[in-house]
Design a protein around this motif. Structure first.
Motif, PDB file in Angstrom:
ATOM      1  N   VAL A  26       0.870  -1.182   0.000  1.00 50.59           N
ATOM      2  CA  VAL A  26       0.000   0.000   0.000  1.00 50.59           C
ATOM      3  C   VAL A  26       0.903   1.227   0.000  1.00 50.59           C
ATOM      4  CG1 VAL A  26      -1.679   1.304   1.388  1.00 50.59           C
ATOM      5  CG2 VAL A  26      -1.842  -1.187   1.245  1.00 50.59           C
ATOM      6  N   ILE A  27       0.621   2.152  -0.913  1.00 50.84           N
ATOM      7  CA  ILE A  27       1.368   3.429  -0.918  1.00 50.84           C
ATOM      8  C   ILE A  27       0.376   4.513  -0.492  1.00 50.84           C
ATOM      9  CG2 ILE A  27       2.796   5.041  -2.272  1.00 50.84           C
ATOM     10  CD1 ILE A  27       3.991   2.310  -2.607  1.00 50.84           C
ATOM     11  N   ARG A  28       0.711   5.243   0.561  1.00 50.26           N
ATOM     12  CA  ARG A  28      -0.181   6.330   1.009  1.00 50.26           C
ATOM     13  C   ARG A  28       0.626   7.361   1.791  1.00 50.26           C
ATOM     14  NH1 ARG A  28      -0.303   5.798   6.295  1.00 50.26           N
ATOM     15  NH2 ARG A  28      -0.670   3.793   7.321  1.00 50.26           N
ATOM     16  N   ALA A  29      -0.012   8.518   2.021  1.00 46.83           N
ATOM     17  CA  ALA A  29       0.646   9.560   2.812  1.00 46.83           C
ATOM     18  C   ALA A  29       0.774   9.094   4.262  1.00 46.83           C
ATOM     19  CB  ALA A  29      -0.165  10.845   2.744  1.00 46.83           C
ATOM     20  N   ALA A  30       1.887   9.440   4.892  1.00 44.49           N
ATOM     21  CA  ALA A  30       2.109   9.071   6.297  1.00 44.49           C
ATOM     22  C   ALA A  30       1.103   9.787   7.196  1.00 44.49           C
ATOM     23  CB  ALA A  30       3.525   9.446   6.702  1.00 44.49           C
ATOM     24  N   ARG A  31       0.794   9.141   8.318  1.00 49.72           N
ATOM     25  CA  ARG A  31      -0.107   9.728   9.321  1.00 49.72           C
ATOM     26  C   ARG A  31       0.603   9.724  10.661  1.00 49.72           C
ATOM     27  NH1 ARG A  31      -4.127   5.000   7.651  1.00 49.72           N
ATOM     28  NH2 ARG A  31      -4.845   5.822   5.654  1.00 49.72           N
ATOM     29  N   GLU A  32       0.078  10.547  11.581  1.00 52.41           N
ATOM     30  CA  GLU A  32       0.641  10.598  12.946  1.00 52.41           C
ATOM     31  C   GLU A  32       0.720   9.191  13.541  1.00 52.41           C
ATOM     32  OE1 GLU A  32       1.859  12.915  14.986  1.00 52.41           O
ATOM     33  OE2 GLU A  32       1.620  14.572  13.565  1.00 52.41           O
ATOM     34  N   SER A  33      -0.313   8.387  13.270  1.00 48.40           N
ATOM     35  CA  SER A  33      -0.375   7.053  13.879  1.00 48.40           C
ATOM     36  C   SER A  33       0.740   6.136  13.368  1.00 48.40           C
ATOM     37  CB  SER A  33      -1.741   6.416  13.632  1.00 48.40           C
ATOM     38  OG  SER A  33      -1.982   6.375  12.245  1.00 48.40           O
ATOM     39  N   ASP A  34       1.380   6.491  12.230  1.00 49.63           N
ATOM     40  CA  ASP A  34       2.488   5.665  11.721  1.00 49.63           C
ATOM     41  C   ASP A  34       3.739   5.805  12.585  1.00 49.63           C
ATOM     42  OD1 ASP A  34       1.195   4.602   9.393  1.00 49.63           O
ATOM     43  OD2 ASP A  34       1.353   6.601   8.505  1.00 49.63           O
ATOM     44  N   CYS A  35       3.782   6.858  13.426  1.00 42.18           N
ATOM     45  CA  CYS A  35       4.994   7.079  14.236  1.00 42.18           C
ATOM     46  C   CYS A  35       5.312   5.861  15.103  1.00 42.18           C
ATOM     47  CB  CYS A  35       4.850   8.330  15.093  1.00 42.18           C
ATOM     48  SG  CYS A  35       4.924   9.803  14.066  1.00 42.18           S
ATOM     49  N   ALA A  36       4.283   5.086  15.454  1.00 43.56           N
ATOM     50  CA  ALA A  36       4.499   3.915  16.313  1.00 43.56           C
ATOM     51  C   ALA A  36       5.321   2.841  15.616  1.00 43.56           C
ATOM     52  CB  ALA A  36       3.156   3.351  16.746  1.00 43.56           C
ATOM     53  N   THR A  37       5.211   2.768  14.294  1.00 42.98           N
ATOM     54  CA  THR A  37       5.892   1.667  13.575  1.00 42.98           C
ATOM     55  C   THR A  37       6.976   2.163  12.622  1.00 42.98           C
ATOM     56  OG1 THR A  37       4.144   1.767  11.936  1.00 42.98           O
ATOM     57  CG2 THR A  37       3.944   0.051  13.631  1.00 42.98           C
ATOM     58  N   ILE A  38       7.191   3.470  12.581  1.00 36.86           N
ATOM     59  CA  ILE A  38       8.051   4.031  11.544  1.00 36.86           C
ATOM     60  C   ILE A  38       9.519   3.624  11.695  1.00 36.86           C
ATOM     61  CG2 ILE A  38       8.835   6.336  12.310  1.00 36.86           C
ATOM     62  CD1 ILE A  38       6.773   6.894   9.625  1.00 36.86           C
ATOM     63  N   ALA A  39       9.911   3.208  12.899  1.00 43.95           N
ATOM     64  CA  ALA A  39      11.297   2.756  13.091  1.00 43.95           C
ATOM     65  C   ALA A  39      11.574   1.437  12.376  1.00 43.95           C
ATOM     66  CB  ALA A  39      11.630   2.639  14.569  1.00 43.95           C
ATOM     67  N   CYS A  40      10.523   0.799  11.822  1.00 43.58           N
ATOM     68  CA  CYS A  40      10.731  -0.378  10.961  1.00 43.58           C
ATOM     69  C   CYS A  40      11.656  -0.021   9.806  1.00 43.58           C
ATOM     70  CB  CYS A  40       9.414  -0.800  10.317  1.00 43.58           C
ATOM     71  SG  CYS A  40       8.375  -1.729  11.388  1.00 43.58           S
ATOM     72  N   LEU A  53       6.220  15.032   8.838  1.00 42.36           N
ATOM     73  CA  LEU A  53       4.779  15.139   9.078  1.00 42.36           C
ATOM     74  C   LEU A  53       4.387  16.610   9.235  1.00 42.36           C
ATOM     75  CD1 LEU A  53       4.205  12.096  11.442  1.00 42.36           C
ATOM     76  CD2 LEU A  53       3.045  12.473   9.250  1.00 42.36           C
ATOM     77  N   HIS A  54       5.264  17.377   9.886  1.00 46.42           N
ATOM     78  CA  HIS A  54       4.984  18.805  10.058  1.00 46.42           C
ATOM     79  C   HIS A  54       4.968  19.503   8.691  1.00 46.42           C
ATOM     80  CE1 HIS A  54       5.980  23.069  10.924  1.00 46.42           C
ATOM     81  NE2 HIS A  54       4.974  22.880  11.766  1.00 46.42           N
ATOM     82  N   SER A  55       5.951  19.186   7.836  1.00 46.97           N
ATOM     83  CA  SER A  55       5.984  19.788   6.482  1.00 46.97           C
ATOM     84  C   SER A  55       4.763  19.382   5.671  1.00 46.97           C
ATOM     85  CB  SER A  55       7.203  19.312   5.699  1.00 46.97           C
ATOM     86  OG  SER A  55       8.356  19.837   6.212  1.00 46.97           O
ATOM     87  N   GLN A  56       4.298  18.153   5.921  1.00 42.44           N
ATOM     88  CA  GLN A  56       3.109  17.694   5.189  1.00 42.44           C
ATOM     89  C   GLN A  56       1.875  18.472   5.667  1.00 42.44           C
ATOM     90  OE1 GLN A  56       2.119  13.484   3.670  1.00 42.44           O
ATOM     91  NE2 GLN A  56       1.504  13.464   5.803  1.00 42.44           N
ATOM     92  N   GLN A  57       1.811  18.671   7.007  1.00 42.93           N
ATOM     93  CA  GLN A  57       0.649  19.405   7.555  1.00 42.93           C
ATOM     94  C   GLN A  57       0.617  20.839   7.054  1.00 42.93           C
ATOM     95  OE1 GLN A  57       1.451  18.655  11.622  1.00 42.93           O
ATOM     96  NE2 GLN A  57       0.496  16.626  11.559  1.00 42.93           N
ATOM     97  N   THR A  58       1.812  21.432   6.819  1.00 43.85           N
ATOM     98  CA  THR A  58       1.849  22.818   6.353  1.00 43.85           C
ATOM     99  C   THR A  58       1.788  22.898   4.828  1.00 43.85           C
ATOM    100  OG1 THR A  58       4.253  22.733   6.571  1.00 43.85           O
ATOM    101  CG2 THR A  58       3.048  23.758   8.387  1.00 43.85           C
ATOM    102  N   GLY A  59       1.602  21.758   4.181  1.00 48.17           N
ATOM    103  CA  GLY A  59       1.341  21.762   2.737  1.00 48.17           C
ATOM    104  C   GLY A  59       2.580  21.829   1.857  1.00 48.17           C
ATOM    105  N   HIS A  60       3.774  21.607   2.430  1.00 48.25           N
ATOM    106  CA  HIS A  60       4.988  21.707   1.606  1.00 48.25           C
ATOM    107  C   HIS A  60       5.363  20.396   0.928  1.00 48.25           C
ATOM    108  CE1 HIS A  60       5.363  25.185   4.321  1.00 48.25           C
ATOM    109  NE2 HIS A  60       5.869  25.737   3.248  1.00 48.25           N
ATOM    110  N   VAL A  61       5.030  19.290   1.541  1.00 45.47           N
ATOM    111  CA  VAL A  61       5.435  17.989   0.992  1.00 45.47           C
ATOM    112  C   VAL A  61       4.296  16.977   1.120  1.00 45.47           C
ATOM    113  CG1 VAL A  61       7.856  18.334   1.742  1.00 45.47           C
ATOM    114  CG2 VAL A  61       6.326  16.971   3.164  1.00 45.47           C
TER     115      VAL A  61
END
Ligand code: COA
Length: 183
Positions: A26-40, A53-61
């Motif tokens: 699955v390809i999708r935009a990251a969410r806050e909830s992914d932080c739990a598993t992102i160290a994979c 995630l901050h840059s995504q929230q502010t619309g830059h990426v």
């Protein structure tokens, strides 16, 4: 998540004889909830994830993740304003797939998703930077996917610590060239 935990988590979700048609990616935009598993992905990803995630929230990426069974296995960062030396259009950085799953088409899926998003936003050029000497294989891969080298001079993108053959950490200079694709 420690490296051992990450490996055992991956081993538990990947069948021994996996190949891409059986891997549901699955390809999708990251969410806050992914932080739990992102160290994979890699040990330093959680730090980067906060910034991205901050840059995504502010619309830059758009911070894209590739996931297998809800576990992140790859990333790509689509910057709506080019971050390469090619000023037009958008750019992609941080294309990455975990070593265990390379060569299965996941990187291509992430890149194609970036292209589709940019095209959908009316953007005509997508650029990216690659080290043409130390990452020659990946440069050829981008060229096969339609990215061309407009012939700009290599420039120093970043300096980061890397282990040398003796296991010592030494500064590594990442000299890159920009490639561009017309969408
Ligand atoms: C580049 C990368 C994202 C491609 O993802 P992928 O899912 O492996 O790629 P795909 O399966 O869609 O395409 C295959 C291409 O990926 C690259 N690739 C595949 N396996 C690789 C490996 N084990 N090591 C390095 N590159 C590999 C090759 O260029 C390959 O094409 P080739 O076999 O014809 O040479 C991935 O290999 C990676 O994370 N590399 C390390 C990080 C990196 O260099 N990122 C790019 C920075 S500009």
């Amino acid at each position: 998540m420690s490296y051992e935990l990450r490996s055992s988590a991956l081993a538990s979700v990947l069948p021994q004889d996996y190949h891409l048609p059986r891997l549901h990616v699955v390809i999708r935009a990251a969410r806050e909830s992914d932080c739990a598993t992102i160290a994979c992905l890699r040990p330093d990803e959680p730090e980067r994830a906060r910034r991205r995630l901050h840059s995504q929230q502010t619309g830059h990426v758009v911070y894209l993740l590739a996931l297998v069974n809800d576990l992140p296995v790859g990333t790509g960062l689509l910057h709506w304003r080019s971050t390469t030396r090619i000023p037009l259009g958008a750019s992609v950085s941080d294309l990455y797939v975990i070593p265990q799953l390379r060569g299965l088409g996941i990187g291509t899926q992430i890149l194609k998703t970036c292209e589709a998003l940019a095209r959908g936003a009316g953007i005509r050029e997508l650029s990216l930077a690659v080290n043409p000497t130390d990452n020659r294989r990946v440069k050829h891969y981008y060229e096969r996917l339609g990215y061309r080298d407009p012939g700009g001079q290599p420039y120093l993108d970043a300096i980061y610590p890397r282990q040398n053959a003796n296991g010592e950490e030494v500064p590594y200079e990442d000299w890159v060239v920009d490639l561009v694709k017309r969408l």
